[in-house]
Design a protein around this motif. Sequence first.
Motif, PDB file in Angstrom:
ATOM      1  N   SER A 109       0.823  -1.204   0.000  1.00 45.77           N
ATOM      2  CA  SER A 109       0.000   0.000   0.000  1.00 45.77           C
ATOM      3  C   SER A 109       0.857   1.253   0.000  1.00 45.77           C
ATOM      4  CB  SER A 109      -0.926  -0.005   1.214  1.00 45.77           C
ATOM      5  OG  SER A 109      -0.161   0.173   2.390  1.00 45.77           O
ATOM      6  N   SER A 110       0.284   2.387  -0.425  1.00 45.54           N
ATOM      7  CA  SER A 110       1.032   3.648  -0.487  1.00 45.54           C
ATOM      8  C   SER A 110       1.330   4.179   0.911  1.00 45.54           C
ATOM      9  CB  SER A 110       0.244   4.682  -1.295  1.00 45.54           C
ATOM     10  OG  SER A 110      -0.979   4.965  -0.649  1.00 45.54           O
ATOM     11  N   SER A 111       0.504   3.875   1.883  1.00 45.22           N
ATOM     12  CA  SER A 111       0.772   4.332   3.247  1.00 45.22           C
ATOM     13  C   SER A 111       2.007   3.666   3.816  1.00 45.22           C
ATOM     14  CB  SER A 111      -0.438   4.078   4.146  1.00 45.22           C
ATOM     15  OG  SER A 111      -0.671   2.693   4.246  1.00 45.22           O
ATOM     16  N   SER A 112       2.248   2.430   3.443  1.00 48.18           N
ATOM     17  CA  SER A 112       3.445   1.757   3.951  1.00 48.18           C
ATOM     18  C   SER A 112       4.696   2.337   3.324  1.00 48.18           C
ATOM     19  CB  SER A 112       3.367   0.257   3.712  1.00 48.18           C
ATOM     20  OG  SER A 112       3.410  -0.029   2.338  1.00 48.18           O
ATOM     21  N   SER A 113       4.625   2.823   2.074  1.00 48.30           N
ATOM     22  CA  SER A 113       5.806   3.423   1.460  1.00 48.30           C
ATOM     23  C   SER A 113       6.152   4.763   2.100  1.00 48.30           C
ATOM     24  CB  SER A 113       5.612   3.581  -0.049  1.00 48.30           C
ATOM     25  OG  SER A 113       4.560   4.486  -0.304  1.00 48.30           O
ATOM     26  N   SER A 114       5.152   5.525   2.553  1.00 48.35           N
ATOM     27  CA  SER A 114       5.456   6.791   3.228  1.00 48.35           C
ATOM     28  C   SER A 114       6.051   6.540   4.609  1.00 48.35           C
ATOM     29  CB  SER A 114       4.206   7.667   3.337  1.00 48.35           C
ATOM     30  OG  SER A 114       3.248   7.042   4.169  1.00 48.35           O
ATOM     31  N   SER A 115       5.609   5.486   5.265  1.00 45.90           N
ATOM     32  CA  SER A 115       6.196   5.165   6.563  1.00 45.90           C
ATOM     33  C   SER A 115       7.617   4.658   6.404  1.00 45.90           C
ATOM     34  CB  SER A 115       5.338   4.154   7.320  1.00 45.90           C
ATOM     35  OG  SER A 115       5.350   2.914   6.658  1.00 45.90           O
ATOM     36  N   LEU A 116       7.939   4.049   5.256  1.00 46.92           N
ATOM     37  CA  LEU A 116       9.299   3.605   4.992  1.00 46.92           C
ATOM     38  C   LEU A 116      10.266   4.777   4.913  1.00 46.92           C
ATOM     39  CD1 LEU A 116       8.853   0.752   2.353  1.00 46.92           C
ATOM     40  CD2 LEU A 116       9.540   0.535   4.732  1.00 46.92           C
ATOM     41  N   SER A 117       9.850   5.891   4.288  1.00 43.19           N
ATOM     42  CA  SER A 117      10.747   7.040   4.178  1.00 43.19           C
ATOM     43  C   SER A 117      11.016   7.660   5.552  1.00 43.19           C
ATOM     44  CB  SER A 117      10.180   8.085   3.220  1.00 43.19           C
ATOM     45  OG  SER A 117       8.968   8.608   3.725  1.00 43.19           O
ATOM     46  N   GLU A 118      10.023   7.669   6.426  1.00 42.64           N
ATOM     47  CA  GLU A 118      10.237   8.171   7.784  1.00 42.64           C
ATOM     48  C   GLU A 118      11.199   7.264   8.537  1.00 42.64           C
ATOM     49  OE1 GLU A 118       6.376   8.426   9.547  1.00 42.64           O
ATOM     50  OE2 GLU A 118       5.706   9.999   8.179  1.00 42.64           O
ATOM     51  N   GLU A 119      11.076   5.960   8.335  1.00 38.28           N
ATOM     52  CA  GLU A 119      11.983   5.014   8.978  1.00 38.28           C
ATOM     53  C   GLU A 119      13.406   5.193   8.451  1.00 38.28           C
ATOM     54  OE1 GLU A 119      10.454   1.105   8.384  1.00 38.28           O
ATOM     55  OE2 GLU A 119       8.693   1.453   9.622  1.00 38.28           O
ATOM     56  N   ASP A 120      13.527   5.487   7.148  1.00 38.07           N
ATOM     57  CA  ASP A 120      14.849   5.720   6.564  1.00 38.07           C
ATOM     58  C   ASP A 120      15.527   6.930   7.196  1.00 38.07           C
ATOM     59  OD1 ASP A 120      14.594   3.552   4.915  1.00 38.07           O
ATOM     60  OD2 ASP A 120      14.041   4.718   3.127  1.00 38.07           O
ATOM     61  N   GLU A 121      14.767   8.005   7.422  1.00 41.03           N
ATOM     62  CA  GLU A 121      15.333   9.203   8.050  1.00 41.03           C
ATOM     63  C   GLU A 121      15.792   8.902   9.469  1.00 41.03           C
ATOM     64  OE1 GLU A 121      12.554  12.427   7.792  1.00 41.03           O
ATOM     65  OE2 GLU A 121      12.427  12.283   5.611  1.00 41.03           O
ATOM     66  N   GLU A 122      14.979   8.166  10.215  1.00 41.45           N
ATOM     67  CA  GLU A 122      15.358   7.799  11.578  1.00 41.45           C
ATOM     68  C   GLU A 122      16.590   6.911  11.576  1.00 41.45           C
ATOM     69  OE1 GLU A 122      12.006   6.032  13.516  1.00 41.45           O
ATOM     70  OE2 GLU A 122      10.762   7.821  13.272  1.00 41.45           O
ATOM     71  N   GLU A 123      16.653   6.009  10.598  1.00 36.75           N
ATOM     72  CA  GLU A 123      17.797   5.106  10.500  1.00 36.75           C
ATOM     73  C   GLU A 123      19.072   5.884  10.183  1.00 36.75           C
ATOM     74  OE1 GLU A 123      19.109   1.659   7.492  1.00 36.75           O
ATOM     75  OE2 GLU A 123      17.164   1.345   8.463  1.00 36.75           O
ATOM     76  N   GLU A 124      18.986   6.900   9.319  1.00 35.71           N
ATOM     77  CA  GLU A 124      20.151   7.715   8.991  1.00 35.71           C
ATOM     78  C   GLU A 124      20.663   8.463  10.218  1.00 35.71           C
ATOM     79  OE1 GLU A 124      19.525  10.234   5.632  1.00 35.71           O
ATOM     80  OE2 GLU A 124      19.030   8.547   4.322  1.00 35.71           O
ATOM     81  N   GLU A 125      19.750   8.958  11.042  1.00 30.33           N
ATOM     82  CA  GLU A 125      20.157   9.643  12.262  1.00 30.33           C
ATOM     83  C   GLU A 125      20.838   8.668  13.212  1.00 30.33           C
ATOM     84  OE1 GLU A 125      16.665  11.485  13.835  1.00 30.33           O
ATOM     85  OE2 GLU A 125      16.450  12.851  12.137  1.00 30.33           O
ATOM     86  N   ASP A 126      20.335   7.459  13.238  1.00 29.53           N
ATOM     87  CA  ASP A 126      20.907   6.436  14.092  1.00 29.53           C
ATOM     88  C   ASP A 126      22.275   5.957  13.610  1.00 29.53           C
ATOM     89  OD1 ASP A 126      19.321   6.112  16.244  1.00 29.53           O
ATOM     90  OD2 ASP A 126      18.426   4.209  15.608  1.00 29.53           O
ATOM     91  N   LEU A 127      22.531   6.036  12.331  1.00 32.35           N
ATOM     92  CA  LEU A 127      23.782   5.520  11.777  1.00 32.35           C
ATOM     93  C   LEU A 127      25.006   6.181  12.409  1.00 32.35           C
ATOM     94  CD1 LEU A 127      22.984   5.090   7.981  1.00 32.35           C
ATOM     95  CD2 LEU A 127      23.303   3.314   9.698  1.00 32.35           C
ATOM     96  N   GLN A 128      24.937   7.479  12.612  1.00 35.61           N
ATOM     97  CA  GLN A 128      26.082   8.160  13.217  1.00 35.61           C
ATOM     98  C   GLN A 128      26.298   7.679  14.647  1.00 35.61           C
ATOM     99  OE1 GLN A 128      25.954  12.424  13.347  1.00 35.61           O
ATOM    100  NE2 GLN A 128      28.102  12.574  13.911  1.00 35.61           N
ATOM    101  N   LYS A 129      25.236   7.524  15.398  1.00 36.34           N
ATOM    102  CA  LYS A 129      25.356   7.021  16.765  1.00 36.34           C
ATOM    103  C   LYS A 129      25.909   5.608  16.778  1.00 36.34           C
ATOM    104  CE  LYS A 129      21.606   9.826  18.609  1.00 36.34           C
ATOM    105  NZ  LYS A 129      20.235   9.828  19.137  1.00 36.34           N
ATOM    106  N   GLN A 130      25.407   4.768  15.868  1.00 36.93           N
ATOM    107  CA  GLN A 130      25.895   3.401  15.782  1.00 36.93           C
ATOM    108  C   GLN A 130      27.366   3.365  15.410  1.00 36.93           C
ATOM    109  OE1 GLN A 130      23.458   1.264  13.002  1.00 36.93           O
ATOM    110  NE2 GLN A 130      21.609   1.469  14.234  1.00 36.93           N
ATOM    111  N   PHE A 131      27.743   4.215  14.452  1.00 35.04           N
ATOM    112  CA  PHE A 131      29.141   4.265  14.031  1.00 35.04           C
ATOM    113  C   PHE A 131      30.037   4.674  15.195  1.00 35.04           C
ATOM    114  CE2 PHE A 131      32.753   6.725  12.428  1.00 35.04           C
ATOM    115  CZ  PHE A 131      33.394   5.747  11.707  1.00 35.04           C
ATOM    116  N   GLN A 132      29.660   5.720  15.913  1.00 34.31           N
ATOM    117  CA  GLN A 132      30.458   6.179  17.053  1.00 34.31           C
ATOM    118  C   GLN A 132      30.571   5.093  18.109  1.00 34.31           C
ATOM    119  OE1 GLN A 132      32.217   8.985  17.378  1.00 34.31           O
ATOM    120  NE2 GLN A 132      31.619   9.577  15.320  1.00 34.31           N
ATOM    121  N   TYR A 133      29.487   4.417  18.379  1.00 33.19           N
ATOM    122  CA  TYR A 133      29.474   3.346  19.372  1.00 33.19           C
ATOM    123  C   TYR A 133      30.436   2.234  18.977  1.00 33.19           C
ATOM    124  CZ  TYR A 133      27.747  -0.602  22.095  1.00 33.19           C
ATOM    125  OH  TYR A 133      27.658  -1.697  22.914  1.00 33.19           O
TER     126      TYR A 133
END
Length: 167
Positions: A109-133
Motif C-alpha cells: 500500500s502507499s501508506s506503507s511506502s510513506s512510513s518507509l521514508s520516515e523510517e529511513d530518516e530515523e535510520e540515517e540519524e541512528d547511523l552516526q550514533k551506531q558508528f560512534q558506538y
Amino acid sequence: MMQLTETTAQRNSLFNAMNRFIGAVNNMDQTVMVPSLLRDVPLEEDSEMTKSLKSYEDEGDMYSYYQLLKSIRRDIEWGVRCAAADERRKESMKIRRMNSSASTSSSISSSSSSSLSEEDEEEEEDLQKQFQYHLTGLQGVLSKLTKQANVLTKRYKQELGIGGWGQ
C-alpha cells in the motif's frame, strides 16, 4: 627526515590503533621464534591477559592465544573474506526463500511506502550514533589486544630467561 608530532586526536584514531596492534603482533611474532614452546605455558590468573579472556580459558595455554592474535592481525590486514563470503551465501539463500514466499502476496500500500521514508530518516540519524558506538568499541578492543600481545611477548622472554633483551 622530519618527524611529525602526534596529537591526541591522532593517537585516538582507528588507523593508529590498528597500526599499534599490528606492530605489537609483528614484534610478538618476531620475538617468539619457537611458538610451540608456548603450548605448555598456562595463562596466569593474575595477568592482564586473563582479565578479558573468558572464552579462551578452556584452552588454557599461551600458544592458542598467540594463534588468536595472529589470526586477528591477518583479518585486519587482509579482511575477513571467508566469513563474509559465508554470510553473503546465507543471506542470498534467505532472500531467495523470501522472494518465493512473497510472490504469492506482492501488493504494497502507499501508506506503507510513506512510513518507509520516515523510517529511513530515523535510520540515517541512528547511523552516526551506531558508528560512534562501534568505533569506540573497536578502538577499545584493539587497545586491549595490543596490550595482550605485548604481555605475551614479555612473558615469552621471561620463560626463556631473556627478559631484559630488546627493551
